[in-house]
Design an enzyme around this catalytic site. Structure first.
Site, PDB file in Angstrom:
ATOM      1  N   GLU A 256      10.896  -5.532   1.950  1.00 57.36           N
ATOM      2  CA  GLU A 256      10.522  -6.038   0.655  1.00 57.36           C
ATOM      3  C   GLU A 256       9.641  -4.982  -0.030  1.00 57.36           C
ATOM      4  OE1 GLU A 256      11.219  -8.900  -0.650  1.00 57.36           O
ATOM      5  OE2 GLU A 256      12.267  -9.483   1.205  1.00 57.36           O
ATOM      6  N   CYS A 295       3.848  -7.576  -6.534  1.00 60.87           N
ATOM      7  CA  CYS A 295       5.295  -7.128  -6.485  1.00 60.87           C
ATOM      8  C   CYS A 295       6.180  -7.688  -7.594  1.00 60.87           C
ATOM      9  CB  CYS A 295       5.852  -7.217  -5.298  1.00 60.87           C
ATOM     10  SG  CYS A 295       6.038  -8.928  -4.844  1.00 60.87           S
TER      11      CYS A 295
HETATM   12  P1  NAP Z   1       2.076   0.407   1.971  1.00 61.31           P
HETATM   13  O1  NAP Z   1       1.182   1.547   1.787  1.00 61.31           O
HETATM   14  O2  NAP Z   1       3.411   0.796   1.926  1.00 61.31           O
HETATM   15  O3  NAP Z   1       1.475  -0.359   3.389  1.00 61.31           O
HETATM   16  C1  NAP Z   1       2.228  -1.642   3.548  1.00 61.31           C
HETATM   17  C2  NAP Z   1       2.072  -1.871   4.936  1.00 61.31           C
HETATM   18  O4  NAP Z   1       2.643  -0.744   5.927  1.00 61.31           O
HETATM   19  C3  NAP Z   1       0.643  -1.854   5.315  1.00 61.31           C
HETATM   20  O5  NAP Z   1       0.354  -2.795   6.373  1.00 61.31           O
HETATM   21  C4  NAP Z   1       0.410  -0.470   6.103  1.00 61.31           C
HETATM   22  O6  NAP Z   1      -0.720  -0.344   6.900  1.00 61.31           O
HETATM   23  C5  NAP Z   1       1.520  -0.319   6.960  1.00 61.31           C
HETATM   24  N1  NAP Z   1       2.090   1.122   7.365  1.00 61.31           N
HETATM   25  C6  NAP Z   1       1.743   2.255   6.632  1.00 61.31           C
HETATM   26  N2  NAP Z   1       2.172   3.143   7.309  1.00 61.31           N
HETATM   27  C7  NAP Z   1       3.228   2.548   8.076  1.00 61.31           C
HETATM   28  C8  NAP Z   1       4.103   3.209   9.106  1.00 61.31           C
HETATM   29  N3  NAP Z   1       4.094   4.209   9.186  1.00 61.31           N
HETATM   30  N4  NAP Z   1       4.513   2.313  10.132  1.00 61.31           N
HETATM   31  C9  NAP Z   1       4.394   1.127   9.905  1.00 61.31           C
HETATM   32  N5  NAP Z   1       3.507   0.306   9.108  1.00 61.31           N
HETATM   33  C10 NAP Z   1       2.976   1.308   8.222  1.00 61.31           C
HETATM   34  O7  NAP Z   1       1.879  -0.636   0.728  1.00 61.31           O
HETATM   35  P2  NAP Z   1       0.668  -1.126   0.070  1.00 61.31           P
HETATM   36  O8  NAP Z   1      -0.297  -0.141  -0.663  1.00 61.31           O
HETATM   37  O9  NAP Z   1      -0.134  -2.083   1.119  1.00 61.31           O
HETATM   38  O10 NAP Z   1       1.156  -2.363  -0.780  1.00 61.31           O
HETATM   39  C11 NAP Z   1       1.680  -1.926  -2.223  1.00 61.31           C
HETATM   40  C12 NAP Z   1       3.152  -2.075  -2.151  1.00 61.31           C
HETATM   41  O11 NAP Z   1       3.663  -3.039  -1.878  1.00 61.31           O
HETATM   42  C13 NAP Z   1       3.624  -1.858  -3.870  1.00 61.31           C
HETATM   43  O12 NAP Z   1       4.624  -0.773  -3.911  1.00 61.31           O
HETATM   44  C14 NAP Z   1       4.359  -3.047  -3.919  1.00 61.31           C
HETATM   45  O13 NAP Z   1       5.350  -3.269  -4.817  1.00 61.31           O
HETATM   46  C15 NAP Z   1       4.570  -3.493  -2.643  1.00 61.31           C
HETATM   47  N6  NAP Z   1       4.896  -4.991  -2.617  1.00 61.31           N
HETATM   48  C16 NAP Z   1       6.023  -5.601  -2.241  1.00 61.31           C
HETATM   49  C17 NAP Z   1       6.019  -7.012  -2.262  1.00 61.31           C
HETATM   50  C18 NAP Z   1       7.620  -7.470  -2.041  1.00 61.31           C
HETATM   51  O14 NAP Z   1       7.548  -8.611  -1.595  1.00 61.31           O
HETATM   52  N7  NAP Z   1       8.537  -6.976  -2.275  1.00 61.31           N
HETATM   53  C19 NAP Z   1       5.026  -7.782  -2.132  1.00 61.31           C
HETATM   54  C20 NAP Z   1       3.785  -7.057  -2.240  1.00 61.31           C
HETATM   55  C21 NAP Z   1       3.741  -5.853  -2.276  1.00 61.31           C
HETATM   56  P3  NAP Z   1      -2.181   0.313   6.882  1.00 61.31           P
HETATM   57  O15 NAP Z   1      -2.777  -0.530   5.468  1.00 61.31           O
HETATM   58  O16 NAP Z   1      -2.785   0.204   7.729  1.00 61.31           O
HETATM   59  O17 NAP Z   1      -1.991   1.714   6.180  1.00 61.31           O
END
Ligand code: NAP
Length: 517
Positions: A256, A295
């Site tokens: 997602e 999101c």
């Molecule tokens: P993110 O930086 O991509 O991180 C998401 C999750 O992935 C965090 O728990 C992060 O952990 C983890 N992560 C980071 N690098 C990783 C790796 N190499 N392997 C496995 N896990 C890893 O996103 P965010 O900044 O938290 O969230 C914002 C984004 O999420 C926005 O783009 C938004 O559109 C999207 N979003 C989408 C939805 C949906 O339902 N489609 C819902 C909510 C948000 P750490 O925090 O420890 O780095």
């Protein structure tokens, strides 16, 4: 000051790695530390598969549903505490915190009720038996049974409670144990939630674990029966789904990700009509709730040229009256972004939009901030851009600016043009069609359907009774094609099936019927 720990193998475990500071994004003060790294992730996986999985699979849907009902009640009982951590560590207003916490409890409760409806069975039959071959003696039928591995739930920073609950509700109801990995920056709410759920002593050992910090070694150890449910940015989603270990073992991965959601207006909507007021209500709500860090927030408002002036005027009036500042003050309606990185990304996105579009409202850092020390806090916007020429429109469809920012895109009012503009987002979670001409609305809704996970319909007859697009519902699917990740969650039983294996059985009709009940 609390030090947050992982919960693995039946105990809260401090990591051996460095302590990561968690901040209050309105003041930049450290509010907690997360103890990350050094947790035995391999042991956590074995614990889930050997202890949690077998017990969950021995239970019926009704029994698993009961567990979910108790989890929902635990969250509801501690609502205020969880909202407080959400305000302090997530920078959300109380309303934004409630949205996350109540969403979590509501989703768990919805799946508790689904479990009750599914009743005293362990597996799910998929469709009726079909005759195979020439005679009536041979039959075939499909059956979903719980996968025998662990579900790794990776969540974004913006929904530490709801993001976990939507995944955990479906996985646990299916009969799979979960290991949750919250985003580190806002992990306080997730850590508090874990403490409450463990203290409630509802789940069997191994059914729920939570890991703070990196999970790459866990992902690399996954096998054919495991599932990864990821929510976050497209970039991280691509990294996760491309991991060789996941590809090699065919691990089921649901992503997602980002989305340039749209509100598309046309089909006879007039200024001052009920549909017009709903449009304003929804755009404002989606821009400001959780400071636009949803999101599902409306990133593009596609409106006929003649409506641009009135829309911008009314939006400007309402945004100008917003109280922005530290959400610890209950009068504040718009708080900061969750992290410095998010703030910098939003400011950079706005600086790029400035080059190609007109700024109709706002500045990168709001001028008047309530209860915020000078220069402190990760604040941004709100900002409204208007994209008039083709280059501006291209820019408006390029990146998701994850904050209280939206872009108004004028167009001809023709259904075909509306459809073409919506599709430019490259795959969306949600889009709302505002139309008083039903034929026009139906044409646009069907025309965009392959590009959008959920289409909301609004007309003036609905008279403000529709739900805003940003409210994700347990009974309807959440997810979208293309840049939105290509995944699908929730949607009632559909979300549960993601954690189950579907097998076709064929043979003598009597045998198939006896086997599958
Ligand atoms: P993110 O930086 O991509 O991180 C998401 C999750 O992935 C965090 O728990 C992060 O952990 C983890 N992560 C980071 N690098 C990783 C790796 N190499 N392997 C496995 N896990 C890893 O996103 P965010 O900044 O938290 O969230 C914002 C984004 O999420 C926005 O783009 C938004 O559109 C999207 N979003 C989408 C939805 C949906 O339902 N489609 C819902 C909510 C948000 P750490 O925090 O420890 O780095």
């Amino acid at each position: 000051m609390p030090t947050l720990t992982s919960y693995v193998c039946g105990a809260f475990a401090s990591g051996r790695g460095e302590l990561v500071p968690l901040l209050n994004p309105a003041t930049e003060e450290v509010v907690a530390h997360a103890s990350c790294g050094g947790v035995d992730l391999g042991a956590a996986r074995v614990f889930a598969c050997e202890q949690g999985g077998p017990v969950l699979r021995s239970m019926t849907f009704a029994q698993r549903g009961e567990l979910l009902g108790k989890l929902a009640a635990t969250i509801a009982d501690h609502r205020d505490l969880l909202i407080e951590t959400s305000v302090a560590n997530g920078g959300t207003t109380r309303g934004g915190g409630k949205f996350d916490i109540d969403g979590a409890a509501g989703t768990l409760q919805a799946y508790a009720e689904l479990g009750k409806k599914l009743g005293d069975v362990h597996e799910l039959a998929d469709g009726e038996p079909v005759s195979i071959g020439r005679g009536a003696k041979l039959a075939g039928r499909h059956l979903h049974s719980a996968r025998e591995g662990v579900a790794v739930l990776i969540n974004a920073f913006n929904f530490p409670a709801w993001g976990f609950a939507e995944k955990a509700a479906t996985a646990l109801l299916a009969g799979m144990p979960v290991i949750n990995k919250p985003a580190t920056a806002t992990a306080w709410t997730a850590a508090k939630l874990a403490e409450l759920l463990v203290a409630a002593n509802v789940l069997p050992a191994g059914a729920f674990q939570q890991v703070l910090g990196g999970v790459t070694p866990l992902l690399e150890a996954l096998g054919p029966q495991d599932v990864v449910a990821f929510t976050g940015s497209s970039g991280t989603g691509t990294t996760v789904r491309s991991l060789p270990a996941l590809l090699r073992h065919g691990v089921r991965v649901n992503v997602e990700a980002d989305s340039l959601n749209a509100a598309v207006v046309g089909g006879g909507v007039e200024v001052g009509s009920s549909a017009w007021h709903t449009l304003l209500r929804d755009v404002l709500r989606e821009m400001t709730e959780k400071s636009g860090q949803k999101c599902t927030a409306t990133r593009r408002v596609i409106v006929p040229e003649a409506l641009v002036g009135p829309l911008v005027e009314e939006l400007t009036d309402r945004l100008g009256a917003l109280r922005v500042g530290n959400p610890a003050n209950r009068e504040v309606e718009l708080g900061p972004l969750a992290t410095k990185q998010q703030r910098d990304d939003v400011h950079a996105g706005c600086a790029r939009m400035r080059k190609f579009t007109e700024v109709a409202f706002g500045t990168e850092r709001p001028e008047k901030l309530i209860d915020v020390a000078p220069g402190k806090g990760f604040f941004a916007g709100p900002m409204v851009f208007v994209a008039r020429d083709p280059k501006a429109v291209e820019e408006a469809h390029r990146d998701e600016i994850f904050g209280p920012v939206t872009t108004v895109i004028p167009y001809s009012g023709a259904a075909a043009d509306a459809i073409a503009l919506v599709r430019k987002g490259g795959g969306m979670l949600v889009t709302t069609v505002f139309a008083d001409d039903r034929e026009w609305g139906a044409t646009v809704a069907k025309g965009i359907a392959p590009w959008v996970g959920r289409v909301c319909l609004v007309d003036s007859k609905s008279d403000g009774t529709t739900l805003p697009a940003g409210m994700v519902l347990p009974d309807l699917i959440h997810g979208g094609p293309g840049r939105a990740g290509g995944g699908e969650e929730l949607g009632g039983i559909r979300g549960v099936q993601h954690y189950m294996a579907r097998t076709a059985f064929q043979g003598p009709r009597a045998l198939v019927e006896r086997l599958l009940g």
